[in-house]
Design a protein around this motif. Sequence first.
Motif, PDB file in Angstrom:
ATOM      1  N   VAL A 108     -32.656  32.963  39.589  1.00 37.94           N
ATOM      2  CA  VAL A 108     -34.002  33.267  40.060  1.00 37.94           C
ATOM      3  C   VAL A 108     -34.355  34.685  39.623  1.00 37.94           C
ATOM      4  CG1 VAL A 108     -33.236  34.114  42.337  1.00 37.94           C
ATOM      5  CG2 VAL A 108     -35.552  33.229  42.066  1.00 37.94           C
ATOM      6  N   ASP A 109     -35.593  34.854  39.192  1.00 37.43           N
ATOM      7  CA  ASP A 109     -36.094  36.185  38.865  1.00 37.43           C
ATOM      8  C   ASP A 109     -36.688  36.776  40.127  1.00 37.43           C
ATOM      9  OD1 ASP A 109     -35.407  36.129  36.178  1.00 37.43           O
ATOM     10  OD2 ASP A 109     -37.304  35.231  35.578  1.00 37.43           O
ATOM     11  N   ALA A 121     -27.052  51.440  42.156  1.00 36.96           N
ATOM     12  CA  ALA A 121     -26.183  50.901  43.206  1.00 36.96           C
ATOM     13  C   ALA A 121     -26.985  50.082  44.215  1.00 36.96           C
ATOM     14  CB  ALA A 121     -25.426  52.028  43.908  1.00 36.96           C
ATOM     15  N   MET A 122     -28.189  50.568  44.566  1.00 36.46           N
ATOM     16  CA  MET A 122     -29.043  49.851  45.525  1.00 36.46           C
ATOM     17  C   MET A 122     -29.545  48.548  44.905  1.00 36.46           C
ATOM     18  SD  MET A 122     -30.399  49.337  48.405  1.00 36.46           S
ATOM     19  CE  MET A 122     -29.815  50.809  49.180  1.00 36.46           C
ATOM     20  N   THR A 123     -29.922  48.588  43.634  1.00 35.84           N
ATOM     21  CA  THR A 123     -30.391  47.386  42.958  1.00 35.84           C
ATOM     22  C   THR A 123     -29.287  46.336  42.907  1.00 35.84           C
ATOM     23  OG1 THR A 123     -31.946  48.667  41.629  1.00 35.84           O
ATOM     24  CG2 THR A 123     -31.371  46.502  40.801  1.00 35.84           C
ATOM     25  N   GLN A 124     -28.064  46.752  42.598  1.00 37.72           N
ATOM     26  CA  GLN A 124     -26.939  45.820  42.545  1.00 37.72           C
ATOM     27  C   GLN A 124     -26.624  45.252  43.922  1.00 37.72           C
ATOM     28  OE1 GLN A 124     -23.813  48.032  40.630  1.00 37.72           O
ATOM     29  NE2 GLN A 124     -24.806  47.953  38.630  1.00 37.72           N
ATOM     30  N   LYS A 125     -26.689  46.105  44.944  1.00 39.23           N
ATOM     31  CA  LYS A 125     -26.424  45.650  46.323  1.00 39.23           C
ATOM     32  C   LYS A 125     -27.492  44.631  46.754  1.00 39.23           C
ATOM     33  CE  LYS A 125     -25.458  47.640  50.866  1.00 39.23           C
ATOM     34  NZ  LYS A 125     -25.383  48.884  51.646  1.00 39.23           N
ATOM     35  N   LEU A 126     -28.732  44.942  46.425  1.00 38.74           N
ATOM     36  CA  LEU A 126     -29.838  44.044  46.758  1.00 38.74           C
ATOM     37  C   LEU A 126     -29.695  42.718  46.018  1.00 38.74           C
ATOM     38  CD1 LEU A 126     -32.513  43.644  48.246  1.00 38.74           C
ATOM     39  CD2 LEU A 126     -33.658  44.696  46.305  1.00 38.74           C
ATOM     40  N   ALA A 127     -29.351  42.770  44.724  1.00 40.49           N
ATOM     41  CA  ALA A 127     -29.181  41.547  43.936  1.00 40.49           C
ATOM     42  C   ALA A 127     -28.055  40.694  44.505  1.00 40.49           C
ATOM     43  CB  ALA A 127     -28.898  41.894  42.479  1.00 40.49           C
ATOM     44  N   ALA A 128     -26.966  41.322  44.899  1.00 40.21           N
ATOM     45  CA  ALA A 128     -25.838  40.578  45.477  1.00 40.21           C
ATOM     46  C   ALA A 128     -26.237  39.921  46.790  1.00 40.21           C
ATOM     47  CB  ALA A 128     -24.645  41.511  45.681  1.00 40.21           C
ATOM     48  N   LEU A 130     -29.330  39.132  47.841  1.00 43.17           N
ATOM     49  CA  LEU A 130     -30.290  38.053  47.587  1.00 43.17           C
ATOM     50  C   LEU A 130     -29.598  36.847  46.958  1.00 43.17           C
ATOM     51  CD1 LEU A 130     -33.361  40.078  46.314  1.00 43.17           C
ATOM     52  CD2 LEU A 130     -33.280  38.650  48.357  1.00 43.17           C
ATOM     53  N   GLY A 131     -28.661  37.108  46.055  1.00 40.66           N
ATOM     54  CA  GLY A 131     -27.919  36.020  45.420  1.00 40.66           C
ATOM     55  C   GLY A 131     -27.166  35.187  46.437  1.00 40.66           C
ATOM     56  N   LYS A 132     -26.578  35.860  47.400  1.00 40.50           N
ATOM     57  CA  LYS A 132     -25.843  35.156  48.461  1.00 40.50           C
ATOM     58  C   LYS A 132     -26.796  34.322  49.314  1.00 40.50           C
ATOM     59  CE  LYS A 132     -22.592  36.003  52.208  1.00 40.50           C
ATOM     60  NZ  LYS A 132     -21.853  37.031  52.949  1.00 40.50           N
ATOM     61  N   ARG A 133     -27.922  34.933  49.675  1.00 39.28           N
ATOM     62  CA  ARG A 133     -28.885  34.236  50.530  1.00 39.28           C
ATOM     63  C   ARG A 133     -29.536  33.053  49.810  1.00 39.28           C
ATOM     64  NH1 ARG A 133     -34.231  36.625  53.552  1.00 39.28           N
ATOM     65  NH2 ARG A 133     -34.891  34.647  54.423  1.00 39.28           N
ATOM     66  N   LEU A 134     -29.901  33.259  48.541  1.00 36.25           N
ATOM     67  CA  LEU A 134     -30.617  32.228  47.798  1.00 36.25           C
ATOM     68  C   LEU A 134     -29.684  31.255  47.072  1.00 36.25           C
ATOM     69  CD1 LEU A 134     -33.381  34.505  46.232  1.00 36.25           C
ATOM     70  CD2 LEU A 134     -33.588  33.028  48.250  1.00 36.25           C
ATOM     71  N   GLU A 135     -28.386  31.581  47.065  1.00 37.13           N
ATOM     72  CA  GLU A 135     -27.388  30.768  46.376  1.00 37.13           C
ATOM     73  C   GLU A 135     -27.762  30.582  44.907  1.00 37.13           C
ATOM     74  OE1 GLU A 135     -27.064  27.201  48.703  1.00 37.13           O
ATOM     75  OE2 GLU A 135     -25.956  28.216  50.284  1.00 37.13           O
ATOM     76  N   ARG A 136     -28.117  31.690  44.287  1.00 36.52           N
ATOM     77  CA  ARG A 136     -28.539  31.714  42.895  1.00 36.52           C
ATOM     78  C   ARG A 136     -28.091  33.021  42.255  1.00 36.52           C
ATOM     79  NH1 ARG A 136     -30.234  26.955  42.691  1.00 36.52           N
ATOM     80  NH2 ARG A 136     -32.263  26.237  43.276  1.00 36.52           N
ATOM     81  N   GLU A 137     -28.011  33.016  40.928  1.00 36.15           N
ATOM     82  CA  GLU A 137     -27.842  34.265  40.200  1.00 36.15           C
ATOM     83  C   GLU A 137     -29.197  34.955  40.217  1.00 36.15           C
ATOM     84  OE1 GLU A 137     -27.386  35.714  35.640  1.00 36.15           O
ATOM     85  OE2 GLU A 137     -26.234  33.942  36.216  1.00 36.15           O
TER      86      GLU A 137
END
Length: 178
Positions: A108-109, A121-128, A130-137
């Motif tokens: 997902v974009d 670091a914040m962007t990577q933490k946020l991406a991780a 969101l990835g966990k919540r959305l079950e998507r890369e």
Amino acid sequence: MAELTTLARPYAKAAFEYARNGKTLGEWHTQLQTVAAVTADSRMQALLRDPSRGGRELAGVVADVCGDAISDPVRNFLTVLAENKRLGLLPQITALFAGYKANFEKSVDVEVVSAFELEDAMTQKLAAALGKRLEREVNVHNTTDASLLGGVLIRAGDLVIDGSVRGRLNKLATAMNS
């Protein structure tokens, strides 16, 4: 708009299935973006609405403008669209194709608009998170907008998260990880 999406759906599905079977999803997506941009031009729109032009001629004009940026299968796809008077649907077809591709690839974009520049670091933490919540890369695209007054706005498809201050961003990432 819903009517255009309904008309575009069978073409988008056909293009997606063809590209998926040929393992060329990325190439097709890029090429569809190119032809959609070409057909969205106001001059091209006027040409596409000209009733004196035949389908093959219109497909040829669009293909010529795109040049080497599109492959023979995409040129054939343009011919099918033109013969069915559907070249004007290319923006909708491209958007639907992108959705099918993202769903297939489980990605997902995510657009993050913040009042301040986000640290990596914040962007990577946020991406991780969101990835966990959305079950998507998650593919994060950052932009800044000073009018947000210290907050963030996160858009992932239909999901919109509005954070009011920098501290809430950390809390949001932490909460999403739990």
